[in-house]
Motif scaffolding. Structure first.
Motif, mmCIF file in Angstrom:
data_model
loop_
_atom_site.group_PDB
_atom_site.id
_atom_site.type_symbol
_atom_site.label_atom_id
_atom_site.label_comp_id
_atom_site.label_asym_id
_atom_site.label_seq_id
_atom_site.Cartn_x
_atom_site.Cartn_y
_atom_site.Cartn_z
ATOM 1 N N ALA A 307 30.601 26.568 51.343
ATOM 2 C CA ALA A 307 31.901 27.236 51.274
ATOM 3 C C ALA A 307 31.747 28.704 50.913
ATOM 4 N N ASP A 308 30.634 29.060 50.256
ATOM 5 C CA ASP A 308 30.405 30.455 49.869
ATOM 6 C C ASP A 308 30.147 31.355 51.075
ATOM 7 N N SER A 309 29.909 30.749 52.234
ATOM 8 C CA SER A 309 29.587 31.550 53.415
ATOM 9 C C SER A 309 30.822 32.065 54.139
ATOM 10 N N VAL A 310 32.004 31.621 53.739
ATOM 11 C CA VAL A 310 33.227 31.947 54.478
ATOM 12 C C VAL A 310 33.443 33.450 54.601
ATOM 13 N N PHE A 311 33.182 34.192 53.523
ATOM 14 C CA PHE A 311 33.501 35.612 53.521
ATOM 15 C C PHE A 311 32.289 36.513 53.760
ATOM 16 N N ASN A 314 32.192 40.022 55.707
ATOM 17 C CA ASN A 314 33.580 40.483 55.691
ATOM 18 C C ASN A 314 33.797 41.426 54.525
ATOM 19 N N ASP A 374 38.447 38.330 47.999
ATOM 20 C CA ASP A 374 38.506 38.629 49.424
ATOM 21 C C ASP A 374 39.742 39.490 49.713
ATOM 22 N N GLU A 376 42.053 38.894 52.125
ATOM 23 C CA GLU A 376 42.977 38.184 53.013
ATOM 24 C C GLU A 376 44.414 38.648 52.819
#
Length: 439
Positions: A307-311, A314, A374, A376
């Motif tokens: 899950a740490d790879s989502v951002f 970015n 993030d 978002e």
């Protein structure tokens, strides 16, 4: 023209001798061979090739400082040539281990290059033992090392990088390890008149003492300090076993790891202490070395949540008022700069509790994860005017254009510019309203 004629003569000479041009590159690294092939192909004048080479060179000049063991998730964009490098220290006797786990594009070729940083700062390329995306390199002398990671052109994806170290010797006593060492290298002896040139491991009298490496027994003796001793020569090192109760090998015999050399005792100047093995390692010139580093494996690091790879790759922004940008992922690491609230950065890697980031001006470092968020959600809204100064990226020239006029969402700032998304969905930099000279 004279040089061209010389090159032609060399080429003909090699051809007459049956020498293939490829042999000139037989000692080159896989990275250098790949770069040579790129420059020899129809892509040689393509800007992507030049950018790929430049990314590799920049990585060697500007590294992230880490401590071993180190593990991170990182992601490379196939459309943008990228490379990353990591600077770390390792000690003689350790074996550097590098593992790259491909988590998305398993077909990509990755170049994992290891360098030794010499005293002058020059890089000496090393030749570790390779097995697909894993490398191992025994450290011959303490120092700093640099690892460069780069995927082939137009490839990339999500990967987990691990840089660690492992022992290079087996332990001299069964069912014991470096955790059982009771007296360490450098400890004071004889009221400070000398230093301990090895380590002591306590065990019951008669416990078998084992060879830690292949070698040849160079001496079996008895002296005032060490009592009954055995010396084994193996390559550049000599291993010294002392205070033995018995010796079961003779000078000149070959041994392999695990062979019994003798048994634990307390002979020599250890007769007033409990039975134990004194073990020492000596380099050429009879230089004593700390055996701990030859026996010690790095602690295992926990897997990083996917899950740490989502951002990754970015934008992120600072959520504290004033936070530290550090050289490495530790509160002990050097503070490089202070970042203010809502300043933005690129997230390039994620390790336990830390983000590896790059600022818009290309400075980089590590930021504690809990001090970042993030982007978002927008922070604010603003109306772009025809007179606003814009940039499509941080290093581009400023311009003005009416096509971007209208409502925009603000996601963060850096220097004199806000990072916004215009009404047409394009992300760009707009000069802060407070810095406009026409207000």
């Amino acid at each position: 023209m004279k040089n061209l004629s010389l090159y032609a003569l060399v080429f003909l000479s090699l051809s007459c001798q049956g020498t293939k041009i490829e042999q000139l590159f037989s000692s080159a690294s896989p990275y250098d061979k790949y770069l040579h092939d790129l420059k020899s192909s129809t892509l040689k004048n393509n800007s992507l090739v030049k950018d790929w080479e430049a990314a590799g060179e920049q990585a060697l000049a500007d590294s992230n400082s880490v401590e071993l063991p180190y593990k991170e998730l990182t992601q490379f964009d196939p459309a943008a040539p990228e490379a990353a490098s990591f600077l770390f220290s390792a000690r003689e006797g350790q074996e550097i281990t590098i593992n790259l786990k491909l988590l998305s594009d398993t077909s990509a070729i990755w170049f994992i290059d290891l360098f030794k940083v010499n005293g002058s700062g020059d890089l000496e390329q090393l030749k570790p033992e390779r097995n697909e995306n894993a490398s191992r390199y025994p450290v011959g002398s303490e120092g700093k090392f640099l690892l460069r990671l780069q995927p082939e052109l137009l490839k990339g994806g999500l990967v987990e990088l691990s840089i660690s170290y492992a022992s290079t010797l087996s332990f001299p006593l069964l069912e014991k390890s470096y955790l059982n060492i009771a007296s360490f290298f450098g400890d004071s002896r004889e009221g400070g008149r000398r230093k301990h040139e090895g380590v002591d491991i306590f065990a019951a009298r008669g416990t078998p003492v084992l060879a830690v490496s292949e070698g040849r027994v160079s001496r079996v003796g008895n002296n005032r300090l060490g009592g009954k001793t055995v010396r084994v020569s193996s390559g550049r090192y000599s291993y010294y076993y002392a205070h033995l109760d018995s010796q079961v090998v003779s000078a000149g015999s070959k041994v392999k790891p695990g062979d019994t050399l003798g048994t634990v005792g307390n002979t020599g100047n250890a007769r007033t202490t409990a039975p134990h093995l004194h073990f020492g390692i000596y380099a050429p010139g009879w230089k004593s070395l700390d055996p701990l580093h030859f026996f010690q494996d790095a602690p295992e690091l926990a897997d990083l949540p996917m899950a740490d790879s989502v951002f990754l790759n970015n934008w992120g922004r600072v959520k504290g008022e004033l936070v530290n940008l550090r050289q490495g992922p530790s509160t002990r690491s050097l503070v490089l700069d202070k970042l203010g609230r809502q300043e933005v950065f690129r997230i390039e890697g994620k390790t336990a509790g830390w983000l590896r980031i790059r600022l818009p001006d290309h400075r980089k470092g590590f930021l504690a994860s809990n001090l970042a968020e993030d982007i978002e959600s927008p922070l604010d809204k603003r109306t772009l005017q025809d007179s606003d100064w814009l940039k499509v990226n941080w290093w581009s020239s400023e311009f003005q254009h009416p096509s971007f006029s209208g409502k925009a969402e603000v996601f963060g700032s850096f220097g004199q510019f806000d990072l916004v998304t215009a009404a047409n969905g394009i992300q760009l930099w707009v000069k802060n309203q407070a810095d406009r000279t026409d207000l």
